[in-house]
Design a protein around this motif. Structure first.
Motif, PDB file in Angstrom:
ATOM      1  N   UNK A  10       1.312  -1.416  -0.106  1.00 34.06           N
ATOM      2  CA  UNK A  10       0.013  -0.185   0.057  1.00 34.06           C
ATOM      3  C   UNK A  10       0.985   1.232  -0.103  1.00 34.06           C
ATOM      4  N   UNK A  11       0.509   2.418  -1.077  1.00 35.16           N
ATOM      5  CA  UNK A  11       1.115   3.296  -0.520  1.00 35.16           C
ATOM      6  C   UNK A  11       1.384   4.219   0.366  1.00 35.16           C
ATOM      7  N   UNK A  12       0.573   3.566   1.589  1.00 30.28           N
ATOM      8  CA  UNK A  12       0.632   4.487   3.429  1.00 30.28           C
ATOM      9  C   UNK A  12       1.617   3.673   3.586  1.00 30.28           C
ATOM     10  N   UNK A  13       2.641   2.419   3.404  1.00 32.01           N
ATOM     11  CA  UNK A  13       3.636   2.312   4.040  1.00 32.01           C
ATOM     12  C   UNK A  13       4.608   2.681   3.382  1.00 32.01           C
ATOM     13  N   UNK A  14       4.705   3.197   2.050  1.00 36.50           N
ATOM     14  CA  UNK A  14       5.546   3.434   1.476  1.00 36.50           C
ATOM     15  C   UNK A  14       5.871   4.546   2.072  1.00 36.50           C
ATOM     16  N   UNK A  15       4.559   5.460   2.197  1.00 38.57           N
ATOM     17  CA  UNK A  15       4.517   6.940   2.697  1.00 38.57           C
ATOM     18  C   UNK A  15       5.509   6.625   4.358  1.00 38.57           C
ATOM     19  N   UNK A  16       4.871   5.786   5.283  1.00 36.20           N
ATOM     20  CA  UNK A  16       5.208   5.961   6.097  1.00 36.20           C
ATOM     21  C   UNK A  16       7.182   5.123   5.989  1.00 36.20           C
ATOM     22  N   UNK A  17       7.076   4.720   5.796  1.00 34.47           N
ATOM     23  CA  UNK A  17       8.736   4.034   5.192  1.00 34.47           C
ATOM     24  C   UNK A  17       9.756   5.276   4.887  1.00 34.47           C
ATOM     25  N   UNK A  18       9.518   6.037   4.191  1.00 33.12           N
ATOM     26  CA  UNK A  18       9.420   7.381   3.524  1.00 33.12           C
ATOM     27  C   UNK A  18      10.267   8.404   4.738  1.00 33.12           C
ATOM     28  N   UNK A  19       8.720   8.336   5.959  1.00 31.16           N
ATOM     29  CA  UNK A  19       9.123   9.062   6.716  1.00 31.16           C
ATOM     30  C   UNK A  19       9.765   9.051   7.754  1.00 31.16           C
ATOM     31  N   UNK A  20       9.515   8.131   8.250  1.00 32.01           N
ATOM     32  CA  UNK A  20      11.048   6.993   9.221  1.00 32.01           C
ATOM     33  C   UNK A  20      12.174   7.375   8.223  1.00 32.01           C
ATOM     34  N   UNK A  21      12.381   6.568   6.623  1.00 35.85           N
ATOM     35  CA  UNK A  21      14.015   7.055   6.437  1.00 35.85           C
ATOM     36  C   UNK A  21      14.268   8.244   7.043  1.00 35.85           C
TER      37      UNK A  21
END
Length: 149
Positions: free
Chosen positions: A2-13
């Motif tokens: 899901x796009x929300x998982x990718x967005x979460x990963x980007x924020x964490x990074x």
């Protein structure tokens, strides 16, 4: 995925790597500029460069923790995001300082001195960027009107 998982990963990074990324860019450009100015060094100069940067971090860590007795506090993620977004200043000034130091100091001393100076200046400027971000976060929001009564 899901796009929300990718967005979460980007924020964490971004939260966990932002300052390290800025420092990596700064120290890499310092090494490149120094390499151009020094005209192909030997292997020992690269070791001196690494040691100069490590000493800078050790000294600042010692000072920031009051002799390793005070914990380093976490910043809120909004402060981190804003502080990292200001890194154009710390990276740009570090690159200019690397060029100036590499141009002015000759011989073996240029290697540890350049990495030490760039490391200290980058971290001081990054700290200033975070302080500005924290101050901005504490400021009351404006609604477009004067605060005069």
């Amino acid at each position: 995925m899901a796009l929300r998982h990718v967005a979460h990963g980007i924020r964490a990074s971004l939260r966990n790597n932002g300052q390290a990324y800025g420092y990596s860019v700064s120290v890499t450009i310092a090494l490149g500029l120094l390499n151009v100015e020094a005209k192909a060094p030997g292997s020992a100069q690269y070791i001196y460069f690494a040691l100069g940067a490590a000493v800078a971090f050790s000294v600042l860590e010692l000072l920031a923790t009051a002799g390793f007795r005070k914990a380093l506090e976490e910043e809120p993620s909004t402060v981190t995001a804003m502080g990292v977004s200001l890194s154009l200043v710390s990276v740009g000034v570090s690159a200019l300082l690397a060029w100036a130091t590499a141009s002015l100091i000759r011989g073996v001393a240029a290697w540890p001195v350049t990495s030490f100076v760039v490391s200290v200046v980058y971290l001081l400027l990054a700290g200033t960027e975070f302080a500005l971000a924290e101050r901005a976060q504490r400021s009351p929001p404006t609604n477009g009107r004067d605060n005069q009564s």
